[in-house]
Scaffold this motif. Sequence first.
Motif, mmCIF file in Angstrom:
data_model
loop_
_atom_site.group_PDB
_atom_site.id
_atom_site.type_symbol
_atom_site.label_atom_id
_atom_site.label_comp_id
_atom_site.label_asym_id
_atom_site.label_seq_id
_atom_site.Cartn_x
_atom_site.Cartn_y
_atom_site.Cartn_z
ATOM 1 N N UNK A 134 -20.025 42.559 -26.731
ATOM 2 C CA UNK A 134 -20.342 43.222 -25.146
ATOM 3 C C UNK A 134 -21.569 43.087 -24.547
ATOM 4 N N UNK A 135 -21.452 43.014 -23.197
ATOM 5 C CA UNK A 135 -22.493 42.117 -22.906
ATOM 6 C C UNK A 135 -23.034 42.924 -22.126
ATOM 7 N N UNK A 136 -24.750 42.483 -22.329
ATOM 8 C CA UNK A 136 -25.468 43.193 -21.855
ATOM 9 C C UNK A 136 -26.110 42.372 -20.451
ATOM 10 N N UNK A 137 -27.251 43.124 -19.408
ATOM 11 C CA UNK A 137 -27.678 42.646 -18.409
ATOM 12 C C UNK A 137 -28.739 42.445 -18.287
ATOM 13 N N UNK A 138 -29.880 41.639 -17.736
ATOM 14 C CA UNK A 138 -30.642 41.950 -17.721
ATOM 15 C C UNK A 138 -30.929 41.948 -15.972
ATOM 16 N N UNK A 139 -31.248 42.694 -15.127
ATOM 17 C CA UNK A 139 -31.358 42.815 -13.702
ATOM 18 C C UNK A 139 -32.398 43.469 -13.410
ATOM 19 N N UNK A 140 -32.671 43.115 -11.779
ATOM 20 C CA UNK A 140 -33.991 43.967 -10.862
ATOM 21 C C UNK A 140 -33.531 44.621 -10.163
ATOM 22 N N UNK A 141 -34.032 45.367 -9.160
ATOM 23 C CA UNK A 141 -33.556 46.017 -7.756
ATOM 24 C C UNK A 141 -34.518 46.386 -7.013
ATOM 25 N N UNK A 142 -34.612 47.042 -5.827
ATOM 26 C CA UNK A 142 -35.797 47.212 -5.198
ATOM 27 C C UNK A 142 -34.278 48.724 -4.221
ATOM 28 N N UNK A 143 -35.242 49.871 -5.060
ATOM 29 C CA UNK A 143 -34.932 50.633 -3.964
ATOM 30 C C UNK A 143 -35.661 51.452 -3.595
ATOM 31 N N UNK A 144 -34.382 52.354 -2.025
ATOM 32 C CA UNK A 144 -35.165 52.734 -1.151
ATOM 33 C C UNK A 144 -34.493 54.164 -0.701
ATOM 34 N N UNK A 145 -34.395 54.403 0.969
ATOM 35 C CA UNK A 145 -33.825 55.384 0.763
ATOM 36 C C UNK A 145 -32.506 55.447 2.039
ATOM 37 N N UNK A 146 -32.792 54.425 2.591
ATOM 38 C CA UNK A 146 -32.425 54.114 3.481
ATOM 39 C C UNK A 146 -31.307 52.871 3.673
ATOM 40 N N UNK A 147 -30.320 53.065 4.276
ATOM 41 C CA UNK A 147 -29.020 51.567 4.688
ATOM 42 C C UNK A 147 -30.197 50.561 5.359
ATOM 43 N N UNK A 148 -30.642 51.378 6.203
ATOM 44 C CA UNK A 148 -30.994 50.129 7.379
ATOM 45 C C UNK A 148 -32.439 48.988 6.605
ATOM 46 N N UNK A 149 -33.337 50.602 6.009
ATOM 47 C CA UNK A 149 -34.436 49.810 5.112
ATOM 48 C C UNK A 149 -33.874 48.481 4.157
ATOM 49 N N UNK A 150 -32.545 49.197 3.355
ATOM 50 C CA UNK A 150 -31.901 47.705 2.617
ATOM 51 C C UNK A 150 -31.701 46.905 3.290
ATOM 52 N N UNK A 151 -30.869 47.156 4.381
ATOM 53 C CA UNK A 151 -30.030 45.517 5.103
ATOM 54 C C UNK A 151 -31.466 45.253 5.821
ATOM 55 N N UNK A 152 -32.648 45.462 6.034
ATOM 56 C CA UNK A 152 -33.819 44.661 6.085
ATOM 57 C C UNK A 152 -34.276 43.692 5.735
#
Length: 280
Positions: A134-152
């Motif tokens: 099976x495939x395992x992934x190691x990932x990182x993320x940046x979580x924010x509240x709005x799409x505008x913040x994520x787009x920036x």
Amino acid sequence: MLKPLLAASAILAGGLTPWAVMAQDADTVVATVNGDTITLGQMIAMKEAMGHDAAANLPASALWDLMLDQMIRQTAVSQVVKDDLKPRDAAALENERRGFLAGVALERVAAADPTEEEMRALYDKTFNGEAGPKTEYNAAHILVKTKEEADEIAKQLKEGADFGTLATEKSTDNSGPNKGDLGWFQAEQMVPPFAEAVKTLKKDEISAPVETQFGWHVIKLIDSRDVQAPGFDEVKEQIALQLRREKVQAEIDKQVEAAKIEKTEGLNPDLLNDTKIFGE
């Protein structure tokens, strides 16, 4: 022939009281202290609580005398306050009683061995019925509240900003201090939109903003690897333990749901610090 007859006569006459002719059960009284009884069941329970190692090196007669002497002492001393407990002590004793009874109830639930069918079902659910890689992934993320913040954030990353630095500064979840690193996981452990995005990424690639019920994510795939799912026999004991835990939790939920619970409203939580309430 004479000795057996004499022995029988003595028993009938009350001259001998061998254990063999006494009815013994958990309520058999082994001693009384000012009228309070100590029973055989209490002695056995005390020995069980001591554990095997504590009693292994003592002959049965020596252990019997040691335990009985301790219980007699405890009984005699406890009688001093038995009918005159202070409110604090009565509350503590009731807490111990409640905890003990709850423990007994849950031990009975956990004692039943899971069936082979139950264990197979949990194994299949955990590993999707697959014993292959099976495939395992190691990932990182940046979580924010709005799409505008994520787009920036996505824009800044394209312009060369450091992912870990932005995660530390901007991410709203507890992975931020770890530069957004989520560790190793299988896709099934994540919510579907996040999992699907991770599956499409190549190593070091960053996703477009992805929306889940938690907010907007910008995801970076750090690495991936294939792992071999363990065989059923390898994890059988862990699965049985997990099933017992699940049954215990289900029993707790069942009893709480069935109970009539009435909470007293309006009490100040700061009362927890008011030890003067015991009036001592």
